[in-house]
Design an enzyme around this catalytic site. Structure first.
Site, PDB file in Angstrom:
ATOM      1  N   PHE A 241       0.800  -1.226   0.000  1.00  0.00           N
ATOM      2  CA  PHE A 241       0.000   0.000   0.000  1.00  0.00           C
ATOM      3  C   PHE A 241       0.835   1.280   0.000  1.00  0.00           C
ATOM      4  CE2 PHE A 241      -2.046  -3.342   2.602  1.00  0.00           C
ATOM      5  CZ  PHE A 241      -2.998  -3.728   1.691  1.00  0.00           C
ATOM      6  N   GLY A 469      -0.757  -9.333  -3.545  1.00  0.00           N
ATOM      7  CA  GLY A 469      -2.102  -9.735  -3.198  1.00  0.00           C
ATOM      8  C   GLY A 469      -3.143  -9.343  -4.217  1.00  0.00           C
ATOM      9  N   ASN A 621      -9.605  -9.192 -15.014  1.00  0.00           N
ATOM     10  CA  ASN A 621     -10.128 -10.283 -14.199  1.00  0.00           C
ATOM     11  C   ASN A 621     -11.198  -9.711 -13.287  1.00  0.00           C
ATOM     12  OD1 ASN A 621     -10.463 -12.110 -11.876  1.00  0.00           O
ATOM     13  ND2 ASN A 621      -8.745 -13.248 -12.749  1.00  0.00           N
ATOM     14  N   GLN A 628      -9.836  -5.758  -5.493  1.00  0.00           N
ATOM     15  CA  GLN A 628      -9.057  -4.523  -5.349  1.00  0.00           C
ATOM     16  C   GLN A 628      -9.933  -3.370  -4.879  1.00  0.00           C
ATOM     17  OE1 GLN A 628      -5.692  -4.247  -5.410  1.00  0.00           O
ATOM     18  NE2 GLN A 628      -5.086  -4.020  -7.523  1.00  0.00           N
ATOM     19  N   GLY A 693      -5.628  -0.127  -8.554  1.00  0.00           N
ATOM     20  CA  GLY A 693      -5.067  -0.269  -7.218  1.00  0.00           C
ATOM     21  C   GLY A 693      -5.474   0.784  -6.219  1.00  0.00           C
ATOM     22  N   GLU A 694      -5.675   2.042  -6.675  1.00  0.00           N
ATOM     23  CA  GLU A 694      -5.825   3.127  -5.716  1.00  0.00           C
ATOM     24  C   GLU A 694      -7.140   3.889  -5.789  1.00  0.00           C
ATOM     25  OE1 GLU A 694      -1.648   5.059  -4.981  1.00  0.00           O
ATOM     26  OE2 GLU A 694      -1.709   4.334  -7.043  1.00  0.00           O
TER      27      GLU A 694
END
Length: 727
Positions: A241, A469, A621, A628, A693-694
């Site tokens: 992170f 992950g 995916n 996520q 991701g964010e």
């Protein structure tokens, strides 16, 4: 044959769930020793004496390293645009090379012992004496001394269009508000850990890093060895992170201790040591001022922030980034200021800048909507823009916010609510709903790959990217399978090792798109090679073509691992990157819908329902992407309602450096989270991929705060939203 978009299980699922996956602290070498850090107890000053005799006498102690006896270490070079690895210095301190102390918690000694128990016992016996220098450690007290943030292409200091202050004064409706967010610390499930081993002048490091290649370059520079003499392995990382993006003292000192003792060393930070030696999110003081006409058209948007860095480094955060891109205000002023303190420097933490900046922006938009008597979604749509609001020229490569709001409102049931604050109850609970926009810029980075197709039908993809992950190996196998037209289970992916072709850092949500660009290019080259062979030997399946040609495999290579090849790769990357930023605004976006229930008597707040809809370009995916988003939303709930690092304003010491006193969400705090995607490819991005991701953490703080206001009629502008602020 199509696997892209399918919710396939992760290829590393078995080894992780059975315990077969080895993390950084689980690698064994003959003669392995254990290291523990000793921390300074002052914020600024010099060490006048170090008492280590008692520690050295503990049975099993191999060495007690201090600035008096540690091997020399090269200082961290200053970062340069063409040497991005030097941005990885968590701090600019040259550890154990002088008697100077720069922050409370700075390592001043390392104890190396045969067992971790002996190392911990001895570390507790090291005593230091100091001369103390006056330190600045109170962030709020330093607001008046903040200076303009230095400007650079990655973190611009702000933006200006028109005269926003004058327009604010002239606006028929105006708000001028102050929001604050506290410092926050990283708490990844896997503690920061390093296992280091020297073989002559060759260094092998197992580390929980999210930036393998830059780690290797940085370590080679600090220890004065060729880059090819350093190997960094991180095939499994238990959460990062942003906290494992930079190199912190533990990594450097583990390698230093291994060199000093000629023994392999394992150093695992305690949870408290993570707080004291690994940076976290900066606190912020934000001004958000909005001016509008009675129809809701924004005439002025002012967003300024004060954040902190450390005297020995720190990150400039783009707190106002979203305010520069989301709304078509006629006049805009965005500015970032920095206060420099004698504290451990701050660092990246999931969606740095945007996570806390959207809290202020999207809360203020909600406040303006109530001031105007307008639905918050309607207000946003009246200020939607097709071009960058600041320069009025750059187009968005992909912007589907109206569709996101329409889809999310339908799935959440937004229009069924009574908009009046404190109007809905469920027994003793006050019920409220809130909404906010999610927004995060995207980028791509250079990536080298090799793709090998064997005569037995197997495909091997090799790239030193990261698996923390999020399912990185799984999605690259899906991309490869589709690009070559082969079954998914015939593709194997190697990653997490600096001996592999250069991979991008996993910071800023670039990894999937960056690697995909090179993988698809390599697959196209492979197909051309197969066609060329087939013209000579006859057609058929890939396996038949190679067997008839008596070729065991064919391979395509993208990028070069030579020194000149890497320099050329960076040189090719930077001009398109900078020119692309001048032409397009690229971002992932979404909408966060939240329902809360607040106990009318105690102020206890529970998030009871969540709907998030996102535009991340093409979804590779569906299962890993949704995971996520849920993870980002959960982290955002921590930001909104729980997380706060308490720093003593007198001493600079962190007062709650543990999970017993620093609160993060647990299962009981998390509601059902419904996630959906537009799955609409961005035509300017590799395979149409933006980034996942964010963006999920952005907007969460504001959605919760807005829902709390709707439930209670009380605005909370200072995170976290705890019950004492609602009583």
């Amino acid at each position: 044959m199509t696997t892209i978009g399918q919710p396939l299980d992760r290829v590393d699922g078995d080894v992780k769930t059975t315990g077969a996956a080895k993390f950084a602290a689980e690698h064994f070498y003959p003669g392995l020793t254990h290291a523990v850090l000793v921390h300074a107890t002052i914020s600024r000053g010099r060490i006048t004496a170090l008492h280590t005799d008692e520690a050295s006498a503990v049975p099993g102690v191999v060495a007690v390293l201090t600035h008096l006896n540690a091997p020399s270490l090269k200082p961290a070079p200053k970062p340069r645009l063409l040497n991005l690895a030097m941005w990885l210095s968590g701090t600019f301190v040259n550890y154990l090379q002088s008697d100077e102390v720069h922050w409370e918690g700075q390592p001043i000694a390392v104890v190396v012992a045969e067992t971790s128990a002996a190392a911990r016992e001895a570390a507790a016996l090291v005593r230091a004496e100091y001369t103390v220098t006056k330190a600045v450690v109170d962030f709020e007290g330093s607001e008046k001394d903040a200076r303009p943030q230095p400007n650079n292409p990655i973190f611009p200091r702000g933006a200006k269009k028109g005269d926003a202050e004058a327009a604010l004064k002239a606006a028929p409706v105006a708000l001028d508000l102050r929001y604050t967010t506290p410092p926050q610390n990283h708490n990844a499930l896997e503690l920061h850990a390093t296992t280091a081993n020297w073989d002559g002048d060759r260094l092998t490091v197992h580390d929980a890093t999210q930036s393998i290649d830059w780690f290797r370059t940085h370590l080679a520079t600090r220890f004065g060895v060729p880059m090819t003499n350093v190997r960094v392995l991180a095939p499994f990382v238990g959460g990062a992170f942003g906290g494992k993006f930079a190199i912190w003292p533990g990594t450097i000192l583990a390698a230093l201790a291994a060199r000093a003792t000629s023994r392999p060393v394992r150093l695992v930070l305690s949870r408290e040591a993570v707080y004291r030696t690994v940076g976290g999110r900066t606190p912020s003081i934000q001004r958000l001022a909005l001016g509008a006409d009675r129809d809701g058209k924004l005439t002025s948007l002012i967003h300024t922030s004060v954040t902190r860095d450390g005297r020995t480094g720190g990150l400039s955060e783009q707190v106002t980034s979203s305010s520069q891109h989301l709304y078509a205000a006629e006049n805009i002023l965005a500015r970032h200021d920095l206060a420099t303190l004698d504290l451990l420097p701050n660092t990246f933490m999931r969606a740095p800048g945007e996570a806390i900046g959207t809290f202020a922006l999207e809360s203020a938009i909600d406040e303006l909507a109530y001031e105007l008597g307008m639905d918050p979604i309607e207000l946003r749509m009246r200020n939607e823009t097709a071009v960058d609001p600041v320069d009025g020229k750059r187009k968005f490569s992909h912007r589907r916010l109206p569709e996101l709001y329409a889809l999310g409102a339908e799935r959440f049931g937004w229009h069924e609510r009574n908009p009046e604050p404190r109007s809905t109850r469920d027994g003793r609970w006050l019920v409220g709903t809130g909404v906010a926009t999610a927004f995060h810029p995207v980028l791509t980075l250079p990536a080298n790959v090799t793709v090998r197709l064997s005569a037995d039908g197997g495909v091997l993809v090799r790239c030193a990217f990261h698996e923390m992950g999020m399912g990185g190996a799984t999605v690259q196998a899906q991309i490869t399978a589709d690009a070559l037209g082969v079954p998914f289970d015939t593709v194997r992916v190697e990653y997490g090792d600096s001996d592999l072709p250069l991979g991008p850092t996993a910071g800023g949500s670039p990894q999937t798109a960056s690697v995909a660009a090179s993988v698809t290019r390599a697959c196209e080259e492979l197909k051309q090679t197969l066609k060329s062979i087939a013209r000579k030997t006859g057609g058929g399946s890939n396996e038949e073509i190679l067997r008839r040609a008596k070729v065991p495999h064919v391979e395509a290579v993208v990028g070069s691992e030579t020194r000149l090849g890497r320099i050329a790769g960076r040189a090719r990357f930077l001009p398109p990157f900078l020119l692309g930023n001048q032409r397009w605004v690229k971002a992932s976006s979404g909408v966060q819908f939240c329902e809360v229930k607040v106990d009318a008597e105690t102020g206890e707040t529970r998030v009871s329902r969540w709907v998030g809809v996102f535009d991340i370009g093409r979804v590779i995916n569906a299962k890993t992407a949704a995971s996520q988003m849920r993870g980002g939303i959960v982290m955002g709930l921590g930001l909104a309602m729980a997380e706060e690092t308490l720093v003593d304003p007198r001493t600079g010491r962190i007062m709650n450096p543990s999970l017993s006193e620093y609160h993060v969400p647990v299962h009981a705090d998390i509601p059902p989270i419904e996630v959906s995607f537009l799955d609409d490819p961005d035509p300017t991005a590799p395979l149409g991929i933006l980034g996942a991701g964010e963006v999920g953490v952005t907007g969460v703080g504001a959605a919760v705060a807005n829902a709390v206001y709707h439930a209670t009629g009380k605005r909370v502008r200072d995170l976290p939203i705890t019950l004492d602020k609602l009583l």
